[in-house]
Design a protein around this motif. Structure first.
Motif, short mmCIF file in Angstrom:
data_model
loop_
_atom_site.label_atom_id
_atom_site.label_comp_id
_atom_site.label_asym_id
_atom_site.label_seq_id
_atom_site.Cartn_x
_atom_site.Cartn_y
_atom_site.Cartn_z
N ALA A 151 14.08 -5.60 12.22
CA ALA A 151 13.33 -6.36 11.22
C ALA A 151 11.88 -5.87 11.16
O ALA A 151 11.22 -5.78 12.19
N ILE A 152 11.42 -5.54 9.94
CA ILE A 152 10.02 -5.17 9.72
C ILE A 152 9.27 -6.46 9.38
O ILE A 152 9.59 -7.13 8.40
N GLU A 153 8.29 -6.78 10.18
CA GLU A 153 7.56 -8.04 9.97
C GLU A 153 6.84 -8.06 8.63
O GLU A 153 6.86 -9.05 7.91
N SER A 154 6.20 -6.93 8.29
CA SER A 154 5.43 -6.86 7.05
C SER A 154 5.45 -5.46 6.48
O SER A 154 5.27 -4.48 7.20
N LEU A 155 5.72 -5.38 5.17
CA LEU A 155 5.68 -4.12 4.45
C LEU A 155 4.82 -4.35 3.21
O LEU A 155 5.26 -4.95 2.23
N LEU A 156 3.58 -3.88 3.28
CA LEU A 156 2.55 -4.23 2.31
C LEU A 156 2.22 -3.03 1.42
O LEU A 156 2.06 -1.90 1.91
N THR A 157 2.13 -3.26 0.10
CA THR A 157 1.74 -2.19 -0.81
C THR A 157 0.27 -1.83 -0.58
O THR A 157 -0.52 -2.68 -0.13
N PRO A 158 -0.16 -0.60 -0.89
CA PRO A 158 -1.53 -0.18 -0.61
C PRO A 158 -2.60 -1.05 -1.25
O PRO A 158 -3.68 -1.23 -0.69
N ASP A 159 -2.30 -1.60 -2.45
CA ASP A 159 -3.28 -2.47 -3.11
C ASP A 159 -3.21 -3.91 -2.61
O ASP A 159 -3.93 -4.79 -3.10
N LYS A 160 -2.31 -4.14 -1.64
CA LYS A 160 -2.15 -5.45 -0.98
C LYS A 160 -1.69 -6.55 -1.95
O LYS A 160 -1.90 -7.74 -1.69
#
Length: 379
Positions: A93-102
């Motif tokens: 499980a990936i806790e957080s996968l955030l786009t570069p612009d957040k």
């Protein structure tokens, strides 16, 4: 030299991942092409990472990055790779996968843990973003701008329904195309496939009887590399479709080589000819072509070559070279000059420099019968 290096094709999904953001969201994700792969940047668990964007695959991480981050296995999944080989893979499980612009944060993302060494090493990527991550979004891929726009899906795409092809099954961009007149073919729009069109061997058998294509050559050689390893050497065919239609857009003289994926593949080169929109919740594929008709007439090399253990070897022998060389024979000279050692990853990303200089290249090849000089050329 064209090296086919596919990572994985998944037809089994386990769950949908929701972006954590406002009710409506939109992000523009730039991508770059690396060895025929779309590579994007994301922030994973607070650290910038590179991912291959693959609409034909499922979200996955390399075993190395899983060990580095101490990700715990929470489940397992049976998956099918590009060579139709099935295997069970651990799920982390990936806790957080955030786009570069957040603007979009995907949380608690299930991802396959791939075996080591990393199948993504040549592309300097830590994982793969697949269709499962995008299941509740609308995705617009613009090949000219090199951008992927991801939006929430409260409303359908504004692209005309005349440019729409429905998914054959929900969850993945599997659509129906027309080969010639009256011959439907089911294929997967797969941005992980570096070519324009790759024909599944069983579809070859069906369409051959319908006269949908011309057979250009028969070959024997190694298959592509998947997560479960390289496919065994086998017979393949090189064909040309006089006409292949993606919705109302016509493509003439489309060349393809047969292989053994779970589906015939419509690859990333489609983005050279138009913009693609994937409305996952409504199971819709849109293609906005730059031109209504395109001629893809091309020639192809009489041999397939690849780097193995630093040496340049014959990987596929097509009809014109049959009986002259065999799979596994080593290239010792190129235009009379001794070959050096080659880096496998460099050959995938940039090719072999000495083979790019001329339309015809003399290769000295060490065969079981002794050295032979042949002409490596397109036909």
């Amino acid at each position: 030299m064209k090296v086919i290096y596919r990572i994985i094709i998944i037809w089994l999904f386990c769950m949908v991942v929701l972006p954590v953001a406002a009710q409506q969201y939109r992000t523009v994700l730039p991508y770059r092409m690396v060895g025929g792969k779309m590579v994007v940047e994301m922030e994973m668990n607070g650290t910038p990472r590179s991912f291959i964007f693959d609409t034909g695959g499922r979200t996955a991480l390399t075993g190395e990055v899983c060990e580095e981050l101490g990700l715990v296995v929470v489940d397992s999944l049976v998956a099918t790779d590009v060579n139709s080989k099935k295997a069970a893979y651990p799920i982390v499980a990936i806790e957080s996968l955030l786009t570069p612009d957040k603007k979009i944060n995907f949380t608690n993302v299930p991802a396959m843990k791939l075996p080591e060494p990393s199948p993504f090493a040549c592309f300097q990527a830590d994982g793969l973003i697949g269709s499962d991550l995008l299941a509740r979004t609308i995705v617009v891929i613009d090949g000219k701008a090199k951008t992927i726009t991801i939006t929430s899906a409260e409303n359908p795409s504004t692209v005309s329904l005349r440019k729409m092809i429905p998914f054959v099954k929900a969850g993945m961009p599997i659509i129906s195309l027309q080969a010639g007149a009256g011959n439907n073919i089911t294929c997967l729009f797969d941005t992980g496939s570096p070519s324009f069109f790759s024909l599944k061997d069983t579809d070859f058998d069906v369409l051959r009887s319908a006269g949908a294509f011309d057979i250009l050559s028969e070959g024997y050689g190694e298959g592509s590399i998947g997560v479960a390893g390289m496919a065994d050497a086998d017979v393949s065919h090189r064909v040309r479709f006089p006409l292949l239609s993606v919705g109302s857009t016509r493509f003439r003289n489309v060349s393809s080589e047969t292989s053994t994926p779970p589906f015939t593949l419509l690859g990333v080169e489609l983005l050279d000819y138009g913009k693609v929109t994937l409305d996952y919740p409504r199971a819709r594929f849109y293609f906005e072509a730059y031109e209504p008709e395109n001629d893809l007439e091309s020639k192809h090399y009489n041999l397939g070559l690849r780097v193995k253990d630093g040496e340049l070897v014959v990987a596929t022998v097509w009809s014109a070279m049959k009986g002259q060389v065999e799979v596994g024979d080593k290239v010792t000279r190129i235009n009379g000059k001794p070959v050096g050692r080659y880096d496998f990853c460099e050959s995938i990303i940039n090719g072999i420099p000495e083979l790019k200089a001329k339309k015809k290249t003399k290769l000295t090849i060490q065969t079981q019968q002794g050295e032979k000089v042949i002409v490596y050329q397109k036909e």
